[in-house]
Design an enzyme around this catalytic site. Sequence first.
Site, short mmCIF file in Angstrom:
data_model
loop_
_atom_site.label_atom_id
_atom_site.label_comp_id
_atom_site.label_asym_id
_atom_site.label_seq_id
_atom_site.Cartn_x
_atom_site.Cartn_y
_atom_site.Cartn_z
N CYS A 146 -35.01 -6.13 -11.24
CA CYS A 146 -34.02 -7.30 -11.10
C CYS A 146 -34.08 -8.24 -12.28
CB CYS A 146 -34.07 -7.97 -9.70
SG CYS A 146 -35.84 -8.79 -9.53
N CYS A 173 -38.09 -11.78 -6.42
CA CYS A 173 -37.43 -11.77 -5.14
C CYS A 173 -36.82 -10.33 -4.86
CB CYS A 173 -36.16 -12.52 -5.11
SG CYS A 173 -36.57 -14.13 -5.38
N ARG A 174 -35.95 -9.55 -5.57
CA ARG A 174 -35.39 -8.33 -4.91
C ARG A 174 -36.13 -7.24 -5.38
NH1 ARG A 174 -29.79 -9.41 -8.05
NH2 ARG A 174 -31.28 -10.56 -9.29
N SER A 175 -36.57 -7.19 -6.75
CA SER A 175 -37.31 -5.85 -7.22
C SER A 175 -38.56 -5.76 -6.62
CB SER A 175 -37.02 -5.48 -8.56
OG SER A 175 -37.78 -6.31 -9.27
N ASN A 212 -38.15 -10.30 -11.10
CA ASN A 212 -39.08 -9.72 -10.71
C ASN A 212 -39.98 -10.33 -9.69
OD1 ASN A 212 -41.94 -7.71 -11.87
ND2 ASN A 212 -40.47 -7.12 -10.23
N ASP A 255 -28.66 -11.98 -4.83
CA ASP A 255 -30.14 -12.46 -5.22
C ASP A 255 -30.23 -13.68 -4.56
OD1 ASP A 255 -32.05 -13.66 -6.67
OD2 ASP A 255 -31.12 -13.44 -8.64
P1 4NP Z 1 -34.93 -11.91 -8.60
O1 4NP Z 1 -34.50 -13.56 -8.39
O2 4NP Z 1 -34.18 -11.38 -9.75
O3 4NP Z 1 -34.28 -11.00 -7.29
O4 4NP Z 1 -36.41 -11.80 -8.78
C1 4NP Z 1 -34.39 -14.45 -9.37
C2 4NP Z 1 -35.78 -15.12 -9.48
C3 4NP Z 1 -35.71 -16.18 -10.54
C4 4NP Z 1 -34.80 -16.68 -11.18
C5 4NP Z 1 -33.39 -15.99 -10.86
C6 4NP Z 1 -33.37 -14.78 -10.05
N1 4NP Z 1 -34.72 -17.39 -12.15
O5 4NP Z 1 -33.90 -17.90 -12.69
O6 4NP Z 1 -36.03 -18.04 -12.50
#
Ligand code: 4NP
Length: 153
Positions: free
Chosen positions: A8, A13-15, A11, A124
């Site tokens: 994702c 939240c989702r992955s 790294n 997300d």
């Molecule tokens: P992820 O979510 O891609 O599912 O881990 C996010 C985590 C952090 C950020 C964006 C999406 N960020 O902009 O810091």
Amino acid sequence: MTSVLFVCLGNICRSPMAEAVFRHYVEKANLSDQIHIDSAGTGDWHVGKIPHRGTRSKLDEKGISYEGIRARQVVYEDLQKYDYVIGMDDDNIQALRSLAGKSGANIYRFIDFVPSSGYNEVPDPWYTGNFDETYRLIDAGCRNLLKEIIKKT
Ligand code: 4NP
């Protein structure tokens, strides 16, 4: 050995949620020694961090371990190595294709493992705040991915 890398953006939240859920099902199927699982982000902002509080609380609620999971950034070598590189949204897929370049890679869209979901991407929760919605899709996709790997091997 089959190898699976969930990818994702951050790294956190989702992955990592997919890594933990998929590992849980792989362990239940007694296939841990046959399937290697990891996750990574296309961005580097959260490298070294444990999963987001929302992901941890969802996994705690389901009794699924996320021990040892730390954020890391995807690297070119990952794309040469993994049998399944599975992106959560179209931006992830685009970033992976661009990193792979001409050498190519086994890139998949996570949502394609959840047929008839009505979604084009895994939302997300960093932005939506809805970890339940994301968990439901990730749980369904992980079950189907395991079925596919079992069928193919
Ligand atoms: P992820 O979510 O891609 O599912 O881990 C996010 C985590 C952090 C950020 C964006 C999406 N960020 O902009 O810091």
